[in-house]
Scaffold this active site. Structure first.
Site, short mmCIF file in Angstrom:
data_model
loop_
_atom_site.label_atom_id
_atom_site.label_comp_id
_atom_site.label_asym_id
_atom_site.label_seq_id
_atom_site.Cartn_x
_atom_site.Cartn_y
_atom_site.Cartn_z
N GLU B 77 0.81 -1.22 0.00
CA GLU B 77 0.00 0.00 0.00
C GLU B 77 0.85 1.28 0.00
O GLU B 77 0.37 2.34 0.38
CB GLU B 77 -0.94 0.00 1.21
CG GLU B 77 -1.99 -1.11 1.15
CD GLU B 77 -3.09 -0.92 2.20
OE1 GLU B 77 -4.26 -0.86 1.83
OE2 GLU B 77 -2.74 -0.80 3.39
N HIS B 96 -0.51 5.57 7.65
CA HIS B 96 -1.72 4.79 7.36
C HIS B 96 -1.83 3.75 8.45
O HIS B 96 -0.86 3.04 8.75
CB HIS B 96 -1.64 4.09 6.00
CG HIS B 96 -2.66 3.01 5.86
ND1 HIS B 96 -4.02 3.26 5.97
CD2 HIS B 96 -2.55 1.68 5.65
CE1 HIS B 96 -4.68 2.12 5.83
NE2 HIS B 96 -3.82 1.15 5.63
N HIS B 98 -4.72 1.11 11.17
CA HIS B 98 -6.02 0.49 11.47
C HIS B 98 -6.35 0.79 12.93
O HIS B 98 -6.72 -0.10 13.69
CB HIS B 98 -5.96 -1.03 11.24
CG HIS B 98 -5.34 -1.46 9.97
ND1 HIS B 98 -4.68 -2.66 9.82
CD2 HIS B 98 -5.26 -0.84 8.76
CE1 HIS B 98 -4.23 -2.77 8.57
NE2 HIS B 98 -4.56 -1.68 7.92
N HIS B 168 -11.51 -0.42 7.17
CA HIS B 168 -10.08 -0.55 6.98
C HIS B 168 -9.29 0.25 8.03
O HIS B 168 -8.57 -0.33 8.83
CB HIS B 168 -9.77 -0.11 5.55
CG HIS B 168 -8.35 -0.30 5.12
ND1 HIS B 168 -7.99 -0.38 3.80
CD2 HIS B 168 -7.20 -0.38 5.82
CE1 HIS B 168 -6.67 -0.54 3.71
NE2 HIS B 168 -6.18 -0.54 4.91
#
Lengths: 254, 254, 254, 254
Positions: B77, B96, B98, B168
């Protein structure tokens, strides 16, 4: 060890205890009135409580001016401590924090923070929720960075032990360093417990009589039991209070 | 120590801090724009953030191609980072994750993620919730594995600091590595606090003026206080920023 | 190191990882099919997972009979593992646990456990909730202590990855030890996230297409990233799978 | 090691285990009936459970009078233990705590604490919630500081294993030290699980038959598995019970 040094060591310990118990994180602070000069107070330079060392302890006048050595930048919200100590001669020690289970109560429109368990009795009933917007408009950064703001917050606290601060956290006061640490930890626990109970149904709060009795019962020995445990938790030396060093139970059992 | 080496050391530290604060687990990543080449960025090879070492740091172009040594497989990603850095010259660092208290907000149909406490002001109001389904159908594995997807996510982020990703996690951006770590940690805390408050009643969110003021006040010294504390938490060396090494409070007190 | 010894070492590691990640406490267990004999499986003697050592690993036939050394008493629920491995030739490894965020879903009358985040895609939709009462009456101790009970549970699981057990916990299966540990940890996280989201409003679950794609994408490399991190977390040696030891990204990037 | 010394060592261990598992904090206590004199019991001096050492163990008569050495002040609520041991010859060990997930159930007006998972079966159904107000007025400090109060609480407990105490905590009893520790830990977990389930919908509780069967199945070996694990958790020596030292599974497996 000189008394003042020992007091400063205990203030360092208090910083570490509050951090280890999730009452402060990298932010939040604890102060103590100077034992020889009620118009001064001691507090760390602007540093995360878990990092505070004895040389970080600074001295301030009640209006937040620095007295003596300046090991670094002071907390920009030191005025909170000054204004409360100024208006409350009975208070020796002040904590300001962003206690994570208390903050939700500060952002709910309908006030609902009250003591539900005996350990948190000093929290009392209908704890005020000071909103900086009421007097200083809705474009502040929410920080209490001058005496005018701090005195307004102190007025909201009044003669109580805890006042919430909307979208921010709370202030807690005590007649000793051990007491303010104790109340801060149990106010956070009370918030966690009350939040869970509110989801289950109607609640029985402590009555005024229970709050008065349980607060009065918060004697030195109770505070000492917590303090010893927390010193061990944060691996700091434990200095017992003198009155507690004899065979405890020859005193009134409370 | 050479500047680039020190930057990479700080990037390793950022990985560990995000893991220790429950913002990433074995997954999630943090990048930084190359200081000498705004068209490149630095990020670890595909490895759990707590395990990242300095030799794991790789260099990429903004379209996700590898430049230089290849110590291992890259994050699939990595395009998220490239596309955001491409469209936002003001951004230096991207996370990024979760984040476990944020994910619930990404799966609720009615959008409701807003800043409720001053520490999380950059979260802002009505945070967008990017849904990969809208453009790429409902049979993806939800991963953002090419530039087309990543640019679509970057468009949803726009000029904001945080964008949610349905089912996500989220992306967080900052003008420095310290800032993006700080905002990621407090966005998670904001989610935890807001989730609890929503169960209690109607909520007072931060106003636009408060968000602007508190975000502006997020100056270097505030970030530094968190950074020092978190370096200690993960047992990594703390390299103070130069401006902070003098007697702090000779600067404007914020 | 002989292959079987290494497999047993990994089984010890799996026990510790599940305990460290709050998926098992003093109870719960993990098994692996014998690599040379699909009619046998390996599992620790009845011991808390965090205490398991390599000499505690025992060998069983699928009907739960002990083969070889008997270092101690076996788990009384070993039949769960045998019955599932018996009916599911595709399964290599089984976990039974009392995962604390999953148990609430087992006691709610209306079924509601579904995957909401990509990491937990194999959880799927409408996870069955096996109730021992349905076939064995309402006066059992809820334990699955013979093959008849275990085969009934295995029937409820069917071809799925997870089945709940009312008032008790769940079973999770995988095509490898790493996979079953991974799914167990993310099933627990999915339950935590879903529980919070349910309190906020209507939810978007993963679609069937997303579940299929994200489950398929759960390739070896993804599992390996978690496994390395968890080995470090529990201070156990990390034995990389052979395929992962070369320059990773020369393989298909997923 | 003499039997009594070993029993005291186990009592120290029990204190540490309860603290490490969040069942007690700086407050709460655990007692054991004297093995040679059923009219006496052993309990630490008033000290935080994590700090308790073997020399802190005191001996009391059932009315709370001190027998023998006085290393310090006794717990002011020792009467709870005396009154329960007095009225329940079947009970060997008593815990009083402020278990943080149980306290919410004590302040909700509508009683709702019941066993929902097999590990907590002894909690039973419709656990009584003793309110000190009912007999002693609404201006107490909520502490149980004399035999009259303690006997009233013991009456509310009756023949059960757990009784709640409004705004305060609970008492848990067992036929051994290991059992009372086990039940205290799983009562706390049951409260956590039940609280979450209540927010999701209607609940299936354990039936009376299931409670009876699962409670009966709580045999020595099950308790031993937890005890070994918790001894390791708190870094205390593990003294296995004699019956468990042979090859375990030659006994009836349950």
């Amino acid at each position: 060890m000189a008394d003042l040094t020992r007091l400063k060591e205990d203030l360092v310990t208090a910083n570490r205890i509050l951090a280890a118990n999730n009452v402060v994180d990298s932010f939040g602070h604890v102060s103590i009135r100077h034992p020889d000069n009620p118009g001064h107070f001691l507090m760390a330079r602007a540093r995360a409580p878990m990092c505070v060392e004895i040389d970080d302890i600074m001295e301030f006048t009640l209006d937040g001016s620095i007295v003596g050595p300046q090991p670094g930048k002071p907390y920009s919200e030191r005025f909170i401590h000054g204004a409360i100590l100024e208006g409350r001669p009975d208070v020796i020690s002040v904590v300001h924090n962003h206690s994570p289970n208390i903050v939700p109560f500060t952002v709910v429109k309908k006030p609902c923070f009250c003591a539900v368990m005996h350990m948190a009795a000093p929290v009392g009933r209908n704890v005020p929720n000071w909103d900086i917007r009421d007097k200083f408009g809705d474009a502040t950064n929410l920080l209490v960075t001058n005496m005018e703001m701090a005195r307004d917050l102190a007025k909201s606290l009044g003669t109580r032990t805890v006042a919430l601060m909307r979208g921010h956290g709370c202030v807690v006061v005590g007649k000793s360093l051990r007491e303010v640490v104790f109340t801060s930890i149990y106010a956070e626990l009370n918030a966690q417990i009350l939040g869970k109970a509110m989801a289950m149904g109607e609640i029985t709060f402590l009555s005024d009589g229970e709050i008065a009795a349980a607060t009065k019962g918060r004697a030195g020995f109770t505070l000492e039991r917590g303090w010893e445990n927390w010193c061990r938790q944060v691996d700091r030396p434990y200095y017992p209070l003198a009155w507690e060093m004899g065979p405890g139970f020859s005193r009134t059992d409370k």
